[in-house]
Design a protein around this motif. Structure first.
Motif, mmCIF file in Angstrom:
data_model
loop_
_atom_site.group_PDB
_atom_site.id
_atom_site.type_symbol
_atom_site.label_atom_id
_atom_site.label_comp_id
_atom_site.label_asym_id
_atom_site.label_seq_id
_atom_site.Cartn_x
_atom_site.Cartn_y
_atom_site.Cartn_z
ATOM 1 N N UNK A 46 -21.168 18.590 31.869
ATOM 2 C CA UNK A 46 -20.144 17.938 31.061
ATOM 3 C C UNK A 46 -20.779 16.974 30.065
ATOM 4 N N UNK A 47 -20.015 16.634 29.043
ATOM 5 C CA UNK A 47 -20.454 15.670 28.037
ATOM 6 C C UNK A 47 -19.766 14.332 28.297
ATOM 7 N N UNK A 48 -20.534 13.347 28.739
ATOM 8 C CA UNK A 48 -19.991 12.040 29.080
ATOM 9 C C UNK A 48 -20.521 10.932 28.183
ATOM 10 N N UNK A 49 -21.666 11.161 27.573
ATOM 11 C CA UNK A 49 -22.321 10.200 26.697
ATOM 12 C C UNK A 49 -23.387 10.966 25.926
ATOM 13 N N UNK A 50 -24.100 10.281 25.053
ATOM 14 C CA UNK A 50 -25.194 10.943 24.351
ATOM 15 C C UNK A 50 -26.231 9.902 23.942
#
Length: 205
Positions: free
Chosen positions: A180-184
């Motif tokens: 999943x994409x939670x931050x970058x």
């Protein structure tokens, strides 16, 4: 907020040319998202629920190695856009990957020694982190690697590279990601020095 390195585990090419434009810890440079008007598409992070706190490009420097993320596009690995790049450059390991990530980068060696990622030094020097248990990982482009008289520093599809002091390289690099994409955030680790810059701060999702 401390960050640690986590485990690393043409549309046509013309389209990408239009979209992507074909000791101690040192400083990280970034432009606040609120202070810069974006006129050229540098990313599609919003599509994955990632709202930028800073605009691209961003530069991270550690141990004399400067890494600038110019642009980034995230695709479903089975999408038409991803498959065009995968087939053109012969990227491996994509069959089991959920996402194919295409980046435009500039790397510069500001140290006094050669910096490289090659058979002499296999350690990745920069990592893209999206908040999963594993970071995105670099995939090999066979069409640029399996050629006669292969040389590093390919400026179309990067694999191995070697930069002498003062040398700079602008190129494209592909990563794969499955979570999943939670931050970058982008982290750079070179010669025992580590630094990072948050592009999208962590959320509660």
């Amino acid at each position: 907020m401390k960050k640690a390195m986590v485990k690393t585990g043409l549309a046509t090419v013309m389209m990408f040319g239009a979209v992507l434009g074909h000791g101690g810890v040192t400083n990280a440079e970034a432009v606040p998202a609120s202070s810069k008007t974006q006129t050229v598409m540098t990313d599609n992070l919003f599509k994955y629920g990632l709202k930028k706190d800073v605009e691209l490009p961003v530069t991270v420097t550690a141990g004399g190695l400067s890494y600038t993320l110019e642009k980034i596009m995230i695709f479903d690995s089975k999408s038409k856009d991803a498959q065009a790049l995968i087939k053109k450059y012969g990227y491996t390991g994509t069959e089991s990957a959920k996402y194919f990530i295409w980046t435009k980068i500039t790397v510069e060696n500001k140290s006094g020694n050669t910096v490289q990622k090659s058979y002499e030094d296999l350690k990745e020097k920069w990592v893209l982190n999206f908040g999963g248990d594993y970071s995105a990982y670099v995939t090999m482009p066979l069409t640029t690697v399996n050629v006669a008289n292969y040389k590093p520093n390919n400026n179309e599809a990067l694999w191995s590279w070697s930069l002498k002091p003062g040398q700079k390289l602008s190129t494209y690099q592909a990563h794969l990601y499955n979570e999943d994409f939670k931050e970058f955030y982008v982290s750079v680790n070179n010669k025992g020095n580590q630094n990072f810059v948050e592009i999208v701060k962590a959320t509660d999702k």
